[in-house]
Design a protein around this motif. Structure first.
Motif, PDB file in Angstrom:
ATOM      1  N   ASN A 136       0.842  -1.182   0.000  1.00 55.00           N
ATOM      2  CA  ASN A 136       0.000   0.000   0.000  1.00 55.00           C
ATOM      3  C   ASN A 136       0.883   1.239   0.000  1.00 55.00           C
ATOM      4  O   ASN A 136       2.103   1.143   0.118  1.00 55.00           O
ATOM      5  CB  ASN A 136      -0.928  -0.004   1.217  1.00 55.00           C
ATOM      6  CG  ASN A 136      -2.227   0.723   0.945  1.00 55.00           C
ATOM      7  OD1 ASN A 136      -2.321   1.506   0.010  1.00 55.00           O
ATOM      8  ND2 ASN A 136      -3.233   0.459   1.774  1.00 55.00           N
ATOM      9  N   THR A 137       0.266   2.395  -0.078  1.00 53.60           N
ATOM     10  CA  THR A 137       1.002   3.650  -0.053  1.00 53.60           C
ATOM     11  C   THR A 137       1.683   3.799   1.308  1.00 53.60           C
ATOM     12  O   THR A 137       1.047   3.587   2.332  1.00 53.60           O
ATOM     13  CB  THR A 137       0.033   4.829  -0.276  1.00 53.60           C
ATOM     14  OG1 THR A 137      -0.657   4.616  -1.497  1.00 53.60           O
ATOM     15  CG2 THR A 137       0.776   6.139  -0.318  1.00 53.60           C
ATOM     16  N   PRO A 138       2.966   4.149   1.333  1.00 52.83           N
ATOM     17  CA  PRO A 138       3.646   4.323   2.615  1.00 52.83           C
ATOM     18  C   PRO A 138       2.975   5.406   3.471  1.00 52.83           C
ATOM     19  O   PRO A 138       2.418   6.367   2.942  1.00 52.83           O
ATOM     20  CB  PRO A 138       5.059   4.756   2.223  1.00 52.83           C
ATOM     21  CG  PRO A 138       5.227   4.305   0.820  1.00 52.83           C
ATOM     22  CD  PRO A 138       3.870   4.352   0.198  1.00 52.83           C
ATOM     23  N   ARG A 139       3.051   5.218   4.776  1.00 51.95           N
ATOM     24  CA  ARG A 139       2.452   6.164   5.711  1.00 51.95           C
ATOM     25  C   ARG A 139       3.055   7.553   5.519  1.00 51.95           C
ATOM     26  O   ARG A 139       4.255   7.702   5.315  1.00 51.95           O
ATOM     27  CB  ARG A 139       2.700   5.683   7.141  1.00 51.95           C
ATOM     28  CG  ARG A 139       2.020   6.519   8.168  1.00 51.95           C
ATOM     29  CD  ARG A 139       2.159   5.967   9.542  1.00 51.95           C
ATOM     30  NE  ARG A 139       3.365   5.167   9.697  1.00 51.95           N
ATOM     31  CZ  ARG A 139       3.718   4.585  10.805  1.00 51.95           C
ATOM     32  NH1 ARG A 139       2.979   4.699  11.859  1.00 51.95           N
ATOM     33  NH2 ARG A 139       4.829   3.892  10.873  1.00 51.95           N
ATOM     34  N   GLY A 140       2.190   8.562   5.564  1.00 47.43           N
ATOM     35  CA  GLY A 140       2.645   9.937   5.421  1.00 47.43           C
ATOM     36  C   GLY A 140       2.793  10.387   3.969  1.00 47.43           C
ATOM     37  O   GLY A 140       3.206  11.503   3.718  1.00 47.43           O
ATOM     38  N   ARG A 141       2.463   9.515   3.038  1.00 48.54           N
ATOM     39  CA  ARG A 141       2.556   9.857   1.616  1.00 48.54           C
ATOM     40  C   ARG A 141       1.154   9.970   1.024  1.00 48.54           C
ATOM     41  O   ARG A 141       0.210   9.373   1.525  1.00 48.54           O
ATOM     42  CB  ARG A 141       3.327   8.788   0.836  1.00 48.54           C
ATOM     43  CG  ARG A 141       4.843   8.931   0.857  1.00 48.54           C
ATOM     44  CD  ARG A 141       5.381   8.790   2.186  1.00 48.54           C
ATOM     45  NE  ARG A 141       6.860   8.815   2.194  1.00 48.54           N
ATOM     46  CZ  ARG A 141       7.535   8.669   3.294  1.00 48.54           C
ATOM     47  NH1 ARG A 141       6.936   8.510   4.441  1.00 48.54           N
ATOM     48  NH2 ARG A 141       8.843   8.704   3.270  1.00 48.54           N
ATOM     49  N   THR A 142       1.047  10.710  -0.069  1.00 49.68           N
ATOM     50  CA  THR A 142      -0.235  10.901  -0.748  1.00 49.68           C
ATOM     51  C   THR A 142      -0.168  10.267  -2.127  1.00 49.68           C
ATOM     52  O   THR A 142       0.840  10.372  -2.815  1.00 49.68           O
ATOM     53  CB  THR A 142      -0.537  12.412  -0.883  1.00 49.68           C
ATOM     54  OG1 THR A 142      -0.514  12.997   0.424  1.00 49.68           O
ATOM     55  CG2 THR A 142      -1.888  12.650  -1.516  1.00 49.68           C
ATOM     56  N   ASP A 143      -1.268   9.615  -2.516  1.00 47.91           N
ATOM     57  CA  ASP A 143      -1.342   8.946  -3.816  1.00 47.91           C
ATOM     58  C   ASP A 143      -1.440   9.935  -4.964  1.00 47.91           C
ATOM     59  O   ASP A 143      -2.036  11.003  -4.831  1.00 47.91           O
ATOM     60  CB  ASP A 143      -2.573   8.039  -3.883  1.00 47.91           C
ATOM     61  CG  ASP A 143      -2.425   6.787  -3.052  1.00 47.91           C
ATOM     62  OD1 ASP A 143      -1.298   6.311  -2.910  1.00 47.91           O
ATOM     63  OD2 ASP A 143      -3.456   6.286  -2.570  1.00 47.91           O
ATOM     64  N   ILE A 144      -0.873   9.526  -6.088  1.00 52.62           N
ATOM     65  CA  ILE A 144      -0.992  10.251  -7.356  1.00 52.62           C
ATOM     66  C   ILE A 144      -1.387   9.216  -8.402  1.00 52.62           C
ATOM     67  O   ILE A 144      -0.674   8.246  -8.620  1.00 52.62           O
ATOM     68  CB  ILE A 144       0.344  10.906  -7.764  1.00 52.62           C
ATOM     69  CG1 ILE A 144       0.814  11.874  -6.681  1.00 52.62           C
ATOM     70  CG2 ILE A 144       0.222  11.597  -9.108  1.00 52.62           C
ATOM     71  CD1 ILE A 144       2.236  12.341  -6.868  1.00 52.62           C
ATOM     72  N   GLY A 145      -2.510   9.425  -9.034  1.00 54.00           N
ATOM     73  CA  GLY A 145      -2.980   8.482 -10.045  1.00 54.00           C
ATOM     74  C   GLY A 145      -2.285   8.686 -11.374  1.00 54.00           C
ATOM     75  O   GLY A 145      -2.140   9.818 -11.839  1.00 54.00           O
ATOM     76  N   LEU A 146      -1.840   7.573 -11.964  1.00 55.13           N
ATOM     77  CA  LEU A 146      -1.198   7.615 -13.281  1.00 55.13           C
ATOM     78  C   LEU A 146      -1.894   6.617 -14.203  1.00 55.13           C
ATOM     79  O   LEU A 146      -2.186   5.490 -13.804  1.00 55.13           O
ATOM     80  CB  LEU A 146       0.284   7.236 -13.183  1.00 55.13           C
ATOM     81  CG  LEU A 146       1.181   8.065 -12.270  1.00 55.13           C
ATOM     82  CD1 LEU A 146       2.576   7.470 -12.236  1.00 55.13           C
ATOM     83  CD2 LEU A 146       1.215   9.511 -12.715  1.00 55.13           C
ATOM     84  N   ARG A 147      -2.152   7.041 -15.435  1.00 54.81           N
ATOM     85  CA  ARG A 147      -2.636   6.116 -16.459  1.00 54.81           C
ATOM     86  C   ARG A 147      -1.466   5.838 -17.379  1.00 54.81           C
ATOM     87  O   ARG A 147      -0.859   6.739 -17.934  1.00 54.81           O
ATOM     88  CB  ARG A 147      -3.813   6.706 -17.244  1.00 54.81           C
ATOM     89  CG  ARG A 147      -4.410   5.691 -18.223  1.00 54.81           C
ATOM     90  CD  ARG A 147      -5.630   6.219 -18.951  1.00 54.81           C
ATOM     91  NE  ARG A 147      -5.280   7.386 -19.744  1.00 54.81           N
ATOM     92  CZ  ARG A 147      -5.904   8.551 -19.679  1.00 54.81           C
ATOM     93  NH1 ARG A 147      -6.907   8.731 -18.842  1.00 54.81           N
ATOM     94  NH2 ARG A 147      -5.518   9.559 -20.447  1.00 54.81           N
ATOM     95  N   LEU A 148      -1.156   4.554 -17.530  1.00 55.02           N
ATOM     96  CA  LEU A 148      -0.027   4.151 -18.360  1.00 55.02           C
ATOM     97  C   LEU A 148      -0.503   3.858 -19.775  1.00 55.02           C
ATOM     98  O   LEU A 148      -1.686   3.656 -20.024  1.00 55.02           O
ATOM     99  CB  LEU A 148       0.648   2.915 -17.761  1.00 55.02           C
ATOM    100  CG  LEU A 148       1.131   3.035 -16.319  1.00 55.02           C
ATOM    101  CD1 LEU A 148       1.768   1.731 -15.867  1.00 55.02           C
ATOM    102  CD2 LEU A 148       2.095   4.184 -16.156  1.00 55.02           C
ATOM    103  N   ARG A 149       0.437   3.819 -20.698  1.00 55.40           N
ATOM    104  CA  ARG A 149       0.118   3.443 -22.072  1.00 55.40           C
ATOM    105  C   ARG A 149      -0.459   2.028 -22.036  1.00 55.40           C
ATOM    106  O   ARG A 149       0.051   1.156 -21.350  1.00 55.40           O
ATOM    107  CB  ARG A 149       1.363   3.475 -22.942  1.00 55.40           C
ATOM    108  CG  ARG A 149       2.060   4.818 -22.884  1.00 55.40           C
ATOM    109  CD  ARG A 149       2.441   5.332 -24.243  1.00 55.40           C
ATOM    110  NE  ARG A 149       3.137   6.618 -24.112  1.00 55.40           N
ATOM    111  CZ  ARG A 149       2.527   7.788 -24.171  1.00 55.40           C
ATOM    112  NH1 ARG A 149       1.234   7.841 -24.343  1.00 55.40           N
ATOM    113  NH2 ARG A 149       3.213   8.912 -24.050  1.00 55.40           N
ATOM    114  N   GLY A 150      -1.528   1.815 -22.730  1.00 54.99           N
ATOM    115  CA  GLY A 150      -2.208   0.527 -22.688  1.00 54.99           C
ATOM    116  C   GLY A 150      -3.432   0.566 -21.784  1.00 54.99           C
ATOM    117  O   GLY A 150      -4.172  -0.394 -21.700  1.00 54.99           O
TER     118      GLY A 150
END
Length: 160
Positions: free
Chosen positions: A122-136
């Motif tokens: 999972n996302t490490p504690r204290g960090r915020t997610d950033i959504g990325l759409r990859l090729r495909g």
């Protein structure tokens, strides 16, 4: 340290978070030194053996934790590569940087439940997610403490 955990040349880094700072290793020994000074000033009993041993043990545990954090929770972005922990992703593979999650959304977006970069559960504690759409069309989640700055830097690279 391995090549993946050593910071790259500062001139090519666009974003860098080390994961942990080396000064963390000194916290335990500093507290033990303060305790030794307090014992010297206030009481007849001074723990000459226990406090240095405890300082070494605390520094050893902190050292292991810092090494692990620098390997698995560090972030680097160059013009060509995004490194999240132990995983590297070519910037050319990123199709879009998605907008931040909103509390007003009724259901989570597809990227909010996607795989986390960096071989972590999972996302490490204290960090915020950033959504990325990859090729495909696949989605992944990048993360950082300063997510806004990383999102901005990624957006500039992907948009260019």
């Amino acid at each position: 340290m391995t090549e993946a955990t050593e910071p790259r040349d500062a001139s090519e880094l666009l974003f860098h978070e080390p994961g942990a700072r080396w000064r963390t290793v000194a916290i335990g020994p500093v507290f033990c030194a303060v305790a030794l000074i307090v014992e010297l000033v206030t009481g007849p009993v001074v723990h000459w053996i226990a406090l240095p041993v405890l300082a070494i043990v605390l520094a050893g545990f902190a050292y292991v934790m810092v090494i692990a954090a620098r390997r698995h929770v560090s972030v680097e972005l160059t013009r060509t590569v995004l490194r999240q922990g132990t995983e590297e992703l070519d910037v050319s593979d990123i199709e879009a940087v998605l907008p931040p999650a909103m509390d007003t959304w009724d259901e989570p977006q597809r990227w909010e439940t996607a795989r986390v970069l960096g071989e972590l559960a999972n996302t490490p504690r204290g960090r915020t997610d950033i959504g990325l759409r990859l090729r495909g069309g696949t989605f992944v989640r990048a993360w950082a403490k300063d997510a806004d700055r990383l999102r901005t830097n990624l957006g500039e690279l992907v948009g260019a």
